[in-house]
Design an enzyme around this catalytic site. Sequence first.
Site, PDB file in Angstrom:
ATOM      1  N   GLY A   1      -0.491 -15.357  -1.778  1.00 35.55           N
ATOM      2  CA  GLY A   1      -0.215 -14.188  -0.952  1.00 35.55           C
ATOM      3  C   GLY A   1      -1.454 -13.501  -0.424  1.00 35.55           C
ATOM      4  O   GLY A   1      -1.398 -12.343  -0.006  1.00 35.55           O
TER       5      GLY A   1
ATOM      6  N   GLU B   1     -10.315   5.697   5.513  1.00 40.15           N
ATOM      7  CA  GLU B   1     -11.073   5.038   4.444  1.00 40.15           C
ATOM      8  C   GLU B   1     -10.419   3.720   4.014  1.00 40.15           C
ATOM      9  O   GLU B   1     -11.105   2.732   3.744  1.00 40.15           O
ATOM     10  CB  GLU B   1     -11.177   5.970   3.234  1.00 40.15           C
ATOM     11  CG  GLU B   1     -12.081   5.454   2.130  1.00 40.15           C
ATOM     12  CD  GLU B   1     -13.540   5.408   2.544  1.00 40.15           C
ATOM     13  OE1 GLU B   1     -14.054   4.275   2.770  1.00 40.15           O
ATOM     14  OE2 GLU B   1     -14.168   6.471   2.652  1.00 40.15           O
TER      15      GLU B   1
ATOM     16  N   VAL C   1       0.829  -1.209   0.000  1.00 44.91           N
ATOM     17  CA  VAL C   1       0.000   0.000   0.000  1.00 44.91           C
ATOM     18  C   VAL C   1       0.861   1.255   0.000  1.00 44.91           C
ATOM     19  O   VAL C   1       0.608   2.206  -0.767  1.00 44.91           O
ATOM     20  CB  VAL C   1      -0.957  -0.010   1.206  1.00 44.91           C
ATOM     21  CG1 VAL C   1      -1.804   1.258   1.213  1.00 44.91           C
ATOM     22  CG2 VAL C   1      -1.850  -1.239   1.170  1.00 44.91           C
TER      23      VAL C   1
ATOM     24  N   GLY D   1     -11.011  -1.869   1.431  1.00 48.86           N
ATOM     25  CA  GLY D   1     -10.115  -1.478   0.345  1.00 48.86           C
ATOM     26  C   GLY D   1     -10.559  -0.245  -0.401  1.00 48.86           C
ATOM     27  O   GLY D   1     -10.674   0.844   0.164  1.00 48.86           O
TER      28      GLY D   1
ATOM     29  N   GLU E   1      -3.002 -13.178   5.625  1.00 50.81           N
ATOM     30  CA  GLU E   1      -2.174 -12.401   6.540  1.00 50.81           C
ATOM     31  C   GLU E   1      -1.069 -13.301   7.107  1.00 50.81           C
ATOM     32  O   GLU E   1      -1.122 -14.524   7.013  1.00 50.81           O
ATOM     33  CB  GLU E   1      -3.036 -11.889   7.705  1.00 50.81           C
ATOM     34  CG  GLU E   1      -4.173 -10.949   7.308  1.00 50.81           C
ATOM     35  CD  GLU E   1      -3.738  -9.503   7.216  1.00 50.81           C
ATOM     36  OE1 GLU E   1      -2.543  -9.219   7.437  1.00 50.81           O
ATOM     37  OE2 GLU E   1      -4.601  -8.652   6.928  1.00 50.81           O
TER      38      GLU E   1
ATOM     39  N   LYS F   1     -13.200  -4.417  10.873  1.00 52.68           N
ATOM     40  CA  LYS F   1     -13.863  -3.500   9.947  1.00 52.68           C
ATOM     41  C   LYS F   1     -15.313  -3.257  10.353  1.00 52.68           C
ATOM     42  O   LYS F   1     -15.796  -2.119  10.313  1.00 52.68           O
ATOM     43  CB  LYS F   1     -13.799  -4.070   8.525  1.00 52.68           C
ATOM     44  CG  LYS F   1     -12.383  -4.272   8.010  1.00 52.68           C
ATOM     45  CD  LYS F   1     -12.376  -5.062   6.705  1.00 52.68           C
ATOM     46  CE  LYS F   1     -10.961  -5.399   6.269  1.00 52.68           C
ATOM     47  NZ  LYS F   1     -10.922  -6.233   5.046  1.00 52.68           N
TER      48      LYS F   1
END
Length: 428
Positions: free
Chosen positions: A189, A131, A15, A136, A192, A207
């Site tokens: 991948g 956000e 990210v 995502g 986690e 979330k």
Amino acid sequence: MTTPLRLGIAGLGTVGTGVVRIVRQKAELLQARTGRAVTISAVSARSRDKDRGVSLAGYGWEDDPVALAQRADVDVFVELMGGSDGPAKAATEAAIAAGKDVVTANKAMLAHHGQALALAAEAAGRVIRFEAAVAGGIPVVKALTEGLAGNEITRVMGVMNGTCNYILTQMEATGQGYNALFEEADKLGYLEADPNLDVGGIDAGHKLALLSAIAFGCQVDFEGVTLEGIQEITLDDIRRAADMGYRIKLLGVAQMTGRGLEQRMSPCLVPAASPLGQLEGGTNMVVLEGDAVEQIVLRGPGAGMGPTASAVMADVIDIARGTRLSTFGQPAATLVPCARASSATPAPYYLRMALRDKPGALAKVATCLGEAGVSIDRMRQYRHDDTTAPVLIVTHKTNRDALDTALSGIRRLDVLAADPVALRIEQV
């Protein structure tokens, strides 16, 4: 405002690298949309020498994210390290104390410490935007805090972990079992470092707790989320649910009831023809229901470099434009702890049982259900071998306590060849 908005980015994984790319490649677009330049002053990560495929030339480097958060040439601290405590929390607190705004993708930190951090930020006249922490690239936080601010929210629900949705939909599509798809997701991948965060529902529960705080004006209460993962879902469950017109999803549901705030993250059956039922692969979907708007559905990629970096930049752009919002949509001091619902709202349930093939077994099961006040809506028995008989039951609406009472009685009958599976059916 003509002065640039200067970022300090802590965490240069997928990210963080995506954010650097956007700032470097979209400089003119960002300035056109905000009226000021958006620049990066400095960065921090575990390794200075790692090849990340993007140039860090011209940026300052801090080995310590706390030092980055305190730099005089940083206006917005962008926290992309992850972790509920440790360096992420320490650096975020340091940024607030130093008078910086914060943009974070860290759902775990906010789920555990969101109220305290929000109070500190608002006392300092700063903002925390997150956000990217939920679903995502889907702008669900903005939808709740801005677009639906005039609504009394009645229910929030959705598929908020793409890894789980990938495993469940691939089980159905390929005929492979859970263990094989878990290993495939790991190789791709998708999982986690601690896989239980994904398949155990913890990541999605974080979330849901954040969305609940915004939707219902309460303090974040992750401990109040009932968690159940997908580890016990079998290929038989996937197929049998499909036979009856349903698909299985790891579904988060939050709603305010007369008994308190109900927050659940668990495998549920949803109608196959519904938007949630049609959701494939690693995609996320959030359904928001309000008294004025009724129902809206938000669908999109729930992870990955581009989508999550896009969400980070949405928050950065708001700050550059001068938009100042309370962390959870209203001043943190006005948020109160919500009573936790003592039991889930009544719903139909799907029951799968393997019964010993002997006379009267099914009648005994039906009697136990009836004595607990659980009414049968539909029942189906499948072709079986010489020893066991697979049986599916869909109940009418019932509460989980009554169902658990019935299942306890059934287990004492000595008619089961395996432990029964009970999954809630959510009306969408």
